[in-house]
Design a protein around this motif. Structure first.
Motif, PDB file in Angstrom:
ATOM      1  N   SER A 111      37.710  32.361  50.270  1.00 22.82           N
ATOM      2  CA  SER A 111      36.425  32.768  50.827  1.00 22.82           C
ATOM      3  C   SER A 111      35.905  33.907  49.969  1.00 22.82           C
ATOM      4  CB  SER A 111      36.593  33.222  52.284  1.00 22.82           C
ATOM      5  OG  SER A 111      37.515  34.288  52.340  1.00 22.82           O
ATOM      6  N   GLU A 112      34.609  34.108  50.025  1.00 29.26           N
ATOM      7  CA  GLU A 112      34.036  35.182  49.229  1.00 29.26           C
ATOM      8  C   GLU A 112      34.476  36.538  49.803  1.00 29.26           C
ATOM      9  OE1 GLU A 112      29.619  36.538  47.997  1.00 29.26           O
ATOM     10  OE2 GLU A 112      30.007  34.375  47.987  1.00 29.26           O
ATOM     11  N   ALA A 113      34.937  37.397  48.941  1.00 31.17           N
ATOM     12  CA  ALA A 113      35.358  38.728  49.419  1.00 31.17           C
ATOM     13  C   ALA A 113      34.198  39.688  49.259  1.00 31.17           C
ATOM     14  CB  ALA A 113      36.552  39.208  48.605  1.00 31.17           C
ATOM     15  N   LYS A 114      34.022  40.560  50.247  1.00 26.57           N
ATOM     16  CA  LYS A 114      32.957  41.562  50.133  1.00 26.57           C
ATOM     17  C   LYS A 114      33.363  42.574  49.061  1.00 26.57           C
ATOM     18  CE  LYS A 114      31.192  41.766  54.844  1.00 26.57           C
ATOM     19  NZ  LYS A 114      31.241  42.580  56.070  1.00 26.57           N
ATOM     20  N   PRO A 115      32.576  42.693  48.002  1.00 25.87           N
ATOM     21  CA  PRO A 115      32.968  43.636  46.938  1.00 25.87           C
ATOM     22  C   PRO A 115      33.251  45.034  47.467  1.00 25.87           C
ATOM     23  CG  PRO A 115      31.135  42.301  46.211  1.00 25.87           C
ATOM     24  CD  PRO A 115      31.344  41.987  47.671  1.00 25.87           C
ATOM     25  N   THR A 123      39.670  29.393  40.560  1.00 26.54           N
ATOM     26  CA  THR A 123      39.370  28.962  41.930  1.00 26.54           C
ATOM     27  C   THR A 123      39.347  27.447  42.083  1.00 26.54           C
ATOM     28  OG1 THR A 123      37.050  29.261  41.374  1.00 26.54           O
ATOM     29  CG2 THR A 123      38.110  31.036  42.613  1.00 26.54           C
ATOM     30  N   ASP A 124      39.692  26.747  40.995  1.00 26.18           N
ATOM     31  CA  ASP A 124      39.718  25.284  41.089  1.00 26.18           C
ATOM     32  C   ASP A 124      41.150  24.793  41.307  1.00 26.18           C
ATOM     33  OD1 ASP A 124      40.705  26.096  38.718  1.00 26.18           O
ATOM     34  OD2 ASP A 124      39.640  24.645  37.472  1.00 26.18           O
ATOM     35  N   GLN A 125      41.928  25.595  42.033  1.00 25.29           N
ATOM     36  CA  GLN A 125      43.353  25.292  42.188  1.00 25.29           C
ATOM     37  C   GLN A 125      43.673  24.717  43.568  1.00 25.29           C
ATOM     38  OE1 GLN A 125      45.577  26.007  39.520  1.00 25.29           O
ATOM     39  NE2 GLN A 125      43.583  26.178  38.536  1.00 25.29           N
ATOM     40  N   LYS A 180      32.617  37.278  40.890  1.00 26.03           N
ATOM     41  CA  LYS A 180      32.709  37.666  42.308  1.00 26.03           C
ATOM     42  C   LYS A 180      34.172  37.699  42.752  1.00 26.03           C
ATOM     43  CE  LYS A 180      28.168  37.123  43.146  1.00 26.03           C
ATOM     44  NZ  LYS A 180      27.338  38.309  43.056  1.00 26.03           N
ATOM     45  N   PRO A 181      34.555  38.694  43.523  1.00 28.58           N
ATOM     46  CA  PRO A 181      35.915  38.684  44.067  1.00 28.58           C
ATOM     47  C   PRO A 181      36.087  37.565  45.097  1.00 28.58           C
ATOM     48  CG  PRO A 181      34.672  40.545  44.934  1.00 28.58           C
ATOM     49  CD  PRO A 181      33.792  39.882  43.925  1.00 28.58           C
ATOM     50  N   VAL A 182      37.194  36.891  44.983  1.00 30.22           N
ATOM     51  CA  VAL A 182      37.476  35.775  45.883  1.00 30.22           C
ATOM     52  C   VAL A 182      38.742  36.091  46.667  1.00 30.22           C
ATOM     53  CG1 VAL A 182      38.166  33.348  45.973  1.00 30.22           C
ATOM     54  CG2 VAL A 182      36.378  34.080  44.390  1.00 30.22           C
ATOM     55  N   LEU A 183      38.635  35.989  48.002  1.00 27.63           N
ATOM     56  CA  LEU A 183      39.792  36.268  48.843  1.00 27.63           C
ATOM     57  C   LEU A 183      40.577  34.981  49.033  1.00 27.63           C
ATOM     58  CD1 LEU A 183      41.350  38.254  50.691  1.00 27.63           C
ATOM     59  CD2 LEU A 183      39.798  37.587  52.537  1.00 27.63           C
ATOM     60  N   ILE A 232      38.344  37.422  39.653  1.00 25.68           N
ATOM     61  CA  ILE A 232      38.885  38.488  40.508  1.00 25.68           C
ATOM     62  C   ILE A 232      39.412  37.796  41.756  1.00 25.68           C
ATOM     63  CG2 ILE A 232      38.432  40.629  41.735  1.00 25.68           C
ATOM     64  CD1 ILE A 232      35.885  40.951  40.033  1.00 25.68           C
ATOM     65  N   ILE A 233      40.697  37.845  41.947  1.00 24.88           N
ATOM     66  CA  ILE A 233      41.245  37.222  43.143  1.00 24.88           C
ATOM     67  C   ILE A 233      41.941  38.281  43.987  1.00 24.88           C
ATOM     68  CG2 ILE A 233      41.415  34.874  42.241  1.00 24.88           C
ATOM     69  CD1 ILE A 233      44.298  35.342  41.589  1.00 24.88           C
ATOM     70  N   CYS A 234      41.713  38.160  45.295  1.00 28.81           N
ATOM     71  CA  CYS A 234      42.166  39.196  46.219  1.00 28.81           C
ATOM     72  C   CYS A 234      43.158  38.605  47.225  1.00 28.81           C
ATOM     73  CB  CYS A 234      40.980  39.769  46.996  1.00 28.81           C
ATOM     74  SG  CYS A 234      39.588  40.245  45.963  1.00 28.81           S
ATOM     75  N   PHE A 235      44.141  39.391  47.559  1.00 28.96           N
ATOM     76  CA  PHE A 235      45.128  38.980  48.558  1.00 28.96           C
ATOM     77  C   PHE A 235      45.313  40.113  49.551  1.00 28.96           C
ATOM     78  CE2 PHE A 235      46.126  36.672  44.722  1.00 28.96           C
ATOM     79  CZ  PHE A 235      46.391  35.385  45.156  1.00 28.96           C
TER      80      PHE A 235
END
Lengths: 345, 469
Positions: free
Chosen positions: A44-48, A37-39, A71-74, A96-99
């Motif tokens: 934004s925080e994704a709701k698990p 996430t440092d890219q 935490k999943p990150v959107l 955990i990254i979400c798209f």
């Protein structure tokens, strides 16, 4: 640092234990921080609860990540532009990254993970994808860690009506890589394609579990693996086409082409077709063996050494997958990495 | 518009479901204890080593876990199984000496008739013991030995039998091999000397009659260098409302440049747990051929396996499984390539209907020394409705670059295009569908002698009716 042993890439249903393909045990460090996430991404925080998607590596990995506090990150996207995530690991990491592709949208994603030769550790990257009605997600991944970095690369995805999820992956370098990918084709006419290119050598391993679950009518899945193994390398590919009752008119295919370059390798292939629906078409084909002697002869007769000829074939295995990348920028990038690897050798 | 699904008739079991009165038979009590094993050993007049072997196997059975894969076998309670049922008949070599009711059962199954027309020898087992055994004089004069297993254990070939018994299928392979080692009874021993070619098949038929019993016959076949044999195994049972168990074991030794074809038509009743093991080892230039038709049983675990030990040895497996209501058939094959330039060709087919489950489970292993190995595996599954299940679980484990391994699997339903094509040429839809399904099973029936192909066709008598709206 503490670590926990968990089982991932479980074969469902299992088969004979003596073949040692029912799952793999990995040891994962606890307390790993997020590394992706440092890219400079818009996140934004994704709701698990919104992202409880089954993945290829399986529930033990998801439970481990939850216990680890990952935490999943959107990751936000703006349509057709490529979302590019390039990470050089310097320590243990877990992400955990979400798209999400909204209705009718096309999202292009590139991830490239590597590490310095001196870095030792384990990185877990879980990518979760949701494609809404008529949307398309194109994910290209390069996994090429340094010798001391183990990687668990896990994907879970869902495709709604008419949606398409295309995943192209290139695995090279590193030591032990575990990869999972599971796509739930939930809406009618949803489709998925997997193209995997792999090269494992010098004792490197790759353990894969890929699942396409046909849950709706006239869904399509196509899983393709091409690769080369040499010098004590080991690879296990589990591929499952799962036709669930009600998925009438669906079509699922798996194919594998493996080049075996010496007799120190272990190549395991487990292509399952599960079916509880009558009007479907499922197929699997595998070709496993050494390079054709006439091809090697042709190349050597034109002044190419046998070693170089083998490299050309390895590179072709990777490029066969990379050429399936739809986004031009991502494709050029991945082909460039492959070219760079073989230019150096 | 309504659509009536293709209807495929269940196997016609009339000839298999006849139950003989077993009031005169002798049974050991139900269950599996050391006392029962000792009684069985006493009953069989085992040599001492065999009694000790049985006890060792019982211990192993008790220590081993149940398989964690495959169909559920929770309904099988060994405490309710009679492991030994001796019919009230002595083994005869003339059908006239076989008790009338038992003889009539085998007559209905067509065994004496087949013996007269197309077999070189027959062994007929009824529950735990053979009741009939005979071989043509001409074959006997060639030096071929075909006898019941108990006689082999004590006769001229006792040392050879002891040397080979449960060395291919070892009791520590899995729980049900251990069970077999503890309670085996009946079965056949065949020895074909060097260079002898038996031109007409031998057959063993295993008939189950007793309710709640187990059948644990042992078949040991040795085909010496350059010899040739076709052995046929048939089995059937009437249906009961309690579990019956079949845990036979088949060990096959194929010598240098020898050939063995082992054909099985299995039609157990749908209360049967068929947990059967078969394995062959093939020497240099030898050839093993399996032809397997699985039609009956409630639960089946059946995977004939072949070890291609010798250079240039070959194996061909052709199998079909037909799973209908109340059946969960887990079938397939295993092959291990060890010798150089070995080859295996595998064709499996399954048909699932009316809620039946078929799992085709295969493994191909190519060891590092198996240079030049070739293997081709084809698995085809036909789903006749959406109440059924069909799974294909193949594994390929390749450890040399000098191998050529191909695998293909397909699953599907009857093609509407094919039906349309045939209808456009004057066939009724029923006939077209029947022809397609019959054709699907054709590769197995073509591999069998005509009489057995007819039996198989009876077993899968596919009657079609209905129309597509």
């Amino acid at each position: 640092m503490t670590a926990e042993k968990i089982k991932i890439n479980s074969l469902v249903p299992p088969t004979w234990n003596r073949l040692k393909v029912n799952d793999i045990t990995v040891e994962l460090p606890t307390g790993s921080a997020a590394g992706m996430t440092d890219q400079g991404l818009k996140t934004s925080e994704a709701k698990p609860a919104d992202w409880q998607i089954d993945t290829g590596c399986g529930t033990e990995l998801s439970t481990f990540l939850e216990k680890n506090g990952t935490k999943p990150v959107l990751v936000a996207n703006d349509g057709d532009n490529l979302v590019s995530i390039k990470k050089t690991y310097t320590e243990n990491a877990a992400d955990i990254i979400c798209f999400e592709a909204k209705e009718g949208q096309t999202v292009n994603i590139l991830t490239d993970v590597t590490s310095d030769e001196n870095t030792e550790g384990t990185a877990v990257l879980q990518v979760l994808l949701k494609a809404e009605k008529g949307a398309k997600i194109n994910l290209a991944q390069v996994v090429r860690p340094g010798k001391g970095m183990k990687v668990v690369n896990d994907i879970g995805s869902q495709a709604a009506e008419g949606a398409q999820i295309n995943i192209v992956q290139v695995f090279m370098d590193g030591s032990d890589i575990s990869a999972g990918c599971r796509t739930a084709l939930k809406g009618e006419e949803a489709a998925t394609e997997n193209h995997v290119g792999l090269v494992r050598t010098n004792g490197q391993t790759l353990d894969m579990n890929y699942v396409a679950k046909h849950l709706a009518k006239t869904t399509k899945a196509d899983i393709n693996v091409t690769g080369a193994l040499s010098k004590n390398a080991q690879k296990t590919f589990r591929g499952t086409i799962d036709f669930v009752k009600g998925c009438t008119g669906s079509d699922g295919k798996e194919s594998e082409n493996m080049l075996l370059l010496d007799d120190t390798i272990v190549n395991k292939t487990v292509p399952l077709i599960l079916c509880t629906e009558e009007t479907v078409a499922g197929s699997h084909g595998a070709t496993i063996g050494k390079p054709a002697e006439d091809i090697l002869f042709y190349m050597t007769s034109r002044g190419i050494t046998r070693e170089r000829a083998v490299e050309i074939l390895e590179r072709a295995s990777l490029e066969a997958a990379a050429n399936k990348i739809e986004n031009a920028e991502a494709k050029e990038y991945v082909l460039g990495i492959i070219a760079g690897k073989y230019a150096d050798e | 518009m309504s659509e009536e699904k293709t209807y495929v008739e269940d196997v016609n079991r009339t000839i298999y479901d006849v139950i003989d009165d077993d009031k005169d038979s002798f049974k050991l009590e139900q269950g599996l204890t050391e006392d029962i094993i000792l009684q069985l050993s006493e009953e069989k007049k085992d040599p001492e080593w065999m009694r000790d072997f049985r006890l060792k196997c019982l211990k192993m059975y008790n220590e081993m876990t149940f398989p964690q894969w495959g169909p559920g076998i929770e309904g099988l309670d060994m405490n309710r199984i009679y492991t030994y049922v001796r019919p009230n008949a002595r083994m005869a070599n003339s059908w006239d000496d076989v008790p009338e009711d038992i003889k009539n059962t085998f007559e209905r199954l067509g065994i004496p008739q087949a013996e007269r027309t197309s077999l070189a020898g027959v062994g007929a087992q009824y529950d735990s013991e053979l009741v009939y055994h005979n071989m043509q004089k001409e074959v006997e004069e060639q030096g071929v030995i075909y006898t019941d297993f108990e006689s082999a254990l004590k006769g001229d070939y006792a040392d050879l039998v002891r040397e080979k018994f449960m060395t291919l299928l070892t009791p520590n392979d899995h729980k049900y091999n251990a069970l077999h080692g503890a309670v085996w009874s009946g079965g056949s021993f065949v020895y074909v000397p060097k260079g002898v070619k038996v031109s007409v098949p031998l057959q063993s038929y295993f008939r189950f009659n007793a309710k709640g019993a187990g059948q644990f016959e042992h078949t040991l076949i040795i085909v010496e260098e350059g010899a040739d044999l076709h052995f046929i195994e048939g089995c059937s049972a009437p249906k009961y409302n309690v579990a019956n168990l079949h845990t036979g074991a088949v060990e096959l030794f194929v010598g240098k440049n020898a050939r063995l074809r082992y054909s099985t038509i299995e039609s157990w009743s749908k209360n049967m747990y068929n947990l059967n093991s078969k394995r062959s080892i093939v020497e240099e230039g030898g050839r093993m051929e399996w032809v397997s038709g699985s039609f009956g049983s409630h639960i089946s675990y059946l995977y004939p396996s072949t070890i291609l030990k010798g250079d240039n040895s070959t194996m061909e497996y052709t199998g079909i499984a037909f799973g209908s209501t109340g059946q969960d058939l887990d079938t397939g094959m295993k092959v291990i390539h060890i010798g150089k330039n070995t080859s295996s060709v595998v064709n499996t087919k399954s048909i699932s209907k009316n809620g039946g489950c078929n799992t085709t489970r295969t493994s191909v292993q190519v060891m590092p020394q198996a240079k030049g190995a070739k293997s081709v595996v084809s698995c085809e599954s036909l789903m006749l409705d959406s109440e059924s299940r069909s799974d294909t679980i193949p594994v390929m484990d390749i450890r040399t670059d000098d191998a050529d391994v191909g695998h293909e699997a397909t699953i599907g339903s009857i093609s509407d295009e094919a039906v349309f094509y045939m209808m456009s040429r004057g066939m009724s839809e029923e006939d077209a569908r029947a022809l397609i399904v019959s054709g699907f099973a054709d590769n197995v029936s073509r591999e069998l002698p005509m009489e057995y192909a007819a039996e198989m066709n009876n077993l899968i008598r596919l009657e079609m009716k209905g129309t597509i709206g």
